[in-house]
Motif scaffolding. Structure first.
Motif, mmCIF file in Angstrom:
data_model
loop_
_atom_site.group_PDB
_atom_site.id
_atom_site.type_symbol
_atom_site.label_atom_id
_atom_site.label_comp_id
_atom_site.label_asym_id
_atom_site.label_seq_id
_atom_site.Cartn_x
_atom_site.Cartn_y
_atom_site.Cartn_z
ATOM 1 N N MET A 1 0.834 -1.198 0.000
ATOM 2 C CA MET A 1 0.000 0.000 0.000
ATOM 3 C C MET A 1 0.879 1.262 0.000
ATOM 4 N N ARG A 2 1.946 1.235 0.812
ATOM 5 C CA ARG A 2 2.834 2.395 0.858
ATOM 6 C C ARG A 2 3.473 2.654 -0.508
ATOM 7 N N LYS A 3 3.837 1.601 -1.205
ATOM 8 C CA LYS A 3 4.487 1.765 -2.509
ATOM 9 C C LYS A 3 3.510 2.340 -3.531
ATOM 10 N N LEU A 4 2.251 1.969 -3.455
ATOM 11 C CA LEU A 4 1.251 2.533 -4.354
ATOM 12 C C LEU A 4 1.014 4.010 -4.040
ATOM 13 N N LEU A 5 0.911 4.321 -2.747
ATOM 14 C CA LEU A 5 0.701 5.711 -2.335
ATOM 15 C C LEU A 5 1.881 6.591 -2.722
ATOM 16 N N ALA A 6 3.076 5.994 -2.815
ATOM 17 C CA ALA A 6 4.280 6.759 -3.139
ATOM 18 C C ALA A 6 4.343 7.171 -4.605
ATOM 19 N N ASP A 7 3.420 6.658 -5.428
ATOM 20 C CA ASP A 7 3.427 6.989 -6.858
ATOM 21 C C ASP A 7 2.042 7.503 -7.270
ATOM 22 N N PRO A 8 1.664 8.704 -6.799
ATOM 23 C CA PRO A 8 0.318 9.225 -7.080
ATOM 24 C C PRO A 8 0.060 9.500 -8.555
ATOM 25 N N ALA A 9 1.115 9.614 -9.347
ATOM 26 C CA ALA A 9 0.919 9.826 -10.778
ATOM 27 C C ALA A 9 0.358 8.581 -11.454
ATOM 28 N N ALA A 10 0.627 7.410 -10.864
ATOM 29 C CA ALA A 10 0.178 6.158 -11.463
ATOM 30 C C ALA A 10 -0.985 5.518 -10.721
ATOM 31 N N ALA A 12 -4.083 5.634 -7.391
ATOM 32 C CA ALA A 12 -4.881 6.280 -6.343
ATOM 33 C C ALA A 12 -5.491 5.158 -5.508
ATOM 34 N N PRO A 13 -4.666 4.475 -4.703
ATOM 35 C CA PRO A 13 -5.120 3.258 -4.029
ATOM 36 C C PRO A 13 -6.087 3.530 -2.885
ATOM 37 N N VAL A 14 -6.993 2.568 -2.684
ATOM 38 C CA VAL A 14 -7.888 2.558 -1.532
ATOM 39 C C VAL A 14 -7.795 1.167 -0.920
ATOM 40 N N GLY A 15 -7.427 1.095 0.339
ATOM 41 C CA GLY A 15 -7.268 -0.188 1.012
ATOM 42 C C GLY A 15 -8.466 -0.522 1.871
ATOM 43 N N LEU A 16 -8.623 -1.803 2.163
ATOM 44 C CA LEU A 16 -9.701 -2.290 3.020
ATOM 45 C C LEU A 16 -9.078 -2.886 4.270
ATOM 46 N N ALA A 17 -9.521 -2.451 5.438
ATOM 47 C CA ALA A 17 -8.938 -2.931 6.689
ATOM 48 C C ALA A 17 -10.038 -3.288 7.680
ATOM 49 N N LYS A 20 -10.009 -0.493 10.854
ATOM 50 C CA LYS A 20 -9.292 0.610 10.227
ATOM 51 C C LYS A 20 -8.161 1.114 11.120
ATOM 52 N N ALA A 21 -8.350 1.011 12.433
ATOM 53 C CA ALA A 21 -7.352 1.525 13.371
ATOM 54 C C ALA A 21 -5.987 0.881 13.165
ATOM 55 N N LYS A 22 -5.962 -0.390 12.774
ATOM 56 C CA LYS A 22 -4.686 -1.071 12.551
ATOM 57 C C LYS A 22 -3.940 -0.452 11.374
ATOM 58 N N ALA A 23 -4.681 -0.112 10.320
ATOM 59 C CA ALA A 23 -4.054 0.520 9.162
ATOM 60 C C ALA A 23 -3.531 1.905 9.518
ATOM 61 N N LEU A 24 -4.293 2.638 10.308
ATOM 62 C CA LEU A 24 -3.862 3.977 10.711
ATOM 63 C C LEU A 24 -2.627 3.897 11.600
ATOM 64 N N ALA A 25 -2.556 2.858 12.427
ATOM 65 C CA ALA A 25 -1.395 2.685 13.300
ATOM 66 C C ALA A 25 -0.122 2.434 12.508
ATOM 67 N N LEU A 26 -0.263 1.966 11.280
ATOM 68 C CA LEU A 26 0.887 1.739 10.406
ATOM 69 C C LEU A 26 1.296 3.003 9.655
ATOM 70 N N GLY A 27 0.555 4.090 9.886
ATOM 71 C CA GLY A 27 0.898 5.352 9.251
ATOM 72 C C GLY A 27 0.216 5.591 7.925
ATOM 73 N N LEU A 28 -0.760 4.755 7.580
ATOM 74 C CA LEU A 28 -1.477 4.948 6.315
ATOM 75 C C LEU A 28 -2.521 6.047 6.487
ATOM 76 N N ILE A 33 -8.221 4.490 3.325
ATOM 77 C CA ILE A 33 -8.596 3.237 3.974
ATOM 78 C C ILE A 33 -10.102 3.160 4.184
ATOM 79 N N LEU A 34 -10.693 2.060 3.778
ATOM 80 C CA LEU A 34 -12.076 1.743 4.106
ATOM 81 C C LEU A 34 -12.078 0.716 5.228
ATOM 82 N N GLU A 35 -13.047 0.812 6.117
ATOM 83 C CA GLU A 35 -13.175 -0.179 7.179
ATOM 84 C C GLU A 35 -14.272 -1.159 6.800
ATOM 85 N N GLY A 36 -13.906 -2.426 6.719
ATOM 86 C CA GLY A 36 -14.879 -3.439 6.345
ATOM 87 C C GLY A 36 -14.207 -4.782 6.185
#
Length: 245
Positions: A1-10, A12-17, A20-28, A33-36
């Motif tokens: 996910m971080r690698k996708l976010l690092a290339d916004p020109a290519a 626009a990722p949306v992750g599912l967690a 959601k708190a776990k994804a936010l704790a990783l700095g995303l 992030i969608l919670e589901g």
């Protein structure tokens, strides 16, 4: 996910967690992030259409539960799987629901599925009561043979690290299919760091030669240089992979 976010020109990722708190704790970022849960098929359908809360703008199928009853496969926590998280529900039924949602949306151009090495064997080995490789093969078979979607399937070997560790020794990526890598290269183990899997996934989304490919991937110490590191090298690597299960 971080690698996708690092290339916004290519991308626009949306992750599912879940949660959601776990994804936010990783700095995303929260906006990405969608919670589901993937096992909530109605939610998956809405997410595919862009309607989920928080959402920005004839196959070779087997039933390893035969004789035991499918309910046992979807039951309470077993072999370390959480309630509702057995491989049949997550790796097969939820995957199929995502593919079907992608078919109905009609705007999905490419599906990349990350499975596990061993699931391309025919038949795949049964592993514990969950039979995870059998259900992963069901999902691959459905994606490739039934869905009609453009696909890439990446089956990594044993995963190492958590993806955040720095690069160590130069590694070479080896690619094959049908679980032949260990024999082809006379290897004692078939492993790959998670960070390398992430690189492979990102490049597979960008490289034409990754389309309609099924590939087992591992990493070994590089003999000559650092292995596949640029787009052209990845194009050549993917071109060497097979196109069927």
């Amino acid at each position: 996910m971080r690698k996708l976010l690092a290339d916004p020109a290519a991308f626009a990722p949306v992750g599912l967690a879940r949660p959601k708190a776990k994804a936010l704790a990783l700095g995303l970022p929260a906006a990405a992030i969608l919670e589901g849960s993937v096992t909530d098929h109605a939610f998956v359908e809405k997410a595919a259409r862009g309607d989920a809360p928080g959402r920005p703008g004839g196959s070779d199928l087997r039933d390893p539960a035969r004789g035991r009853g499918a309910r046992a496969q979807r039951g309470a926590a077993e072999d370390g799987y959480p309630e509702g998280g057995m491989p049949e529900a997550v790796d097969w039924e939820a995957a199929k629901a995502q593919f079907d949602a992608a078919r109905r949306v009609r705007s999905v151009r490419h599906v990349l599925l990350v499975g596990s090495m061993g699931s391309a064997r025919n038949p795949p080995p049964k592993t514990g009561s969950g039979n995870i490789l059998v259900w992963k093969r069901n999902a691959m078979s459905y994606l490739i043979e039934v869905s009609g979607l453009e696909y890439t399937v990446i089956n990594p070997g044993g995963l190492l690290g958590d993806g955040s560790e720095p690069d160590a020794e130069p590694l070479e990526i080896l690619v094959s299919n049908a679980d032949k890598l260990k024999a082809e290269f006379e290897l004692k183990q078939t492993v790959i760091p998670r960070r390398i899997v992430a690189d492979i996934v990102v490049n597979a989304l960008l490289c034409d030669n990754a389309r309609s490919r099924v590939m087992d991937v591992i990493a070994v110490p590089a003999k000559d240089g650092a292995g596949a590191v640029d787009r052209d090298a990845y194009e050549a690597l993917f071109a060497s992979a097979g196109r069927t299960l």
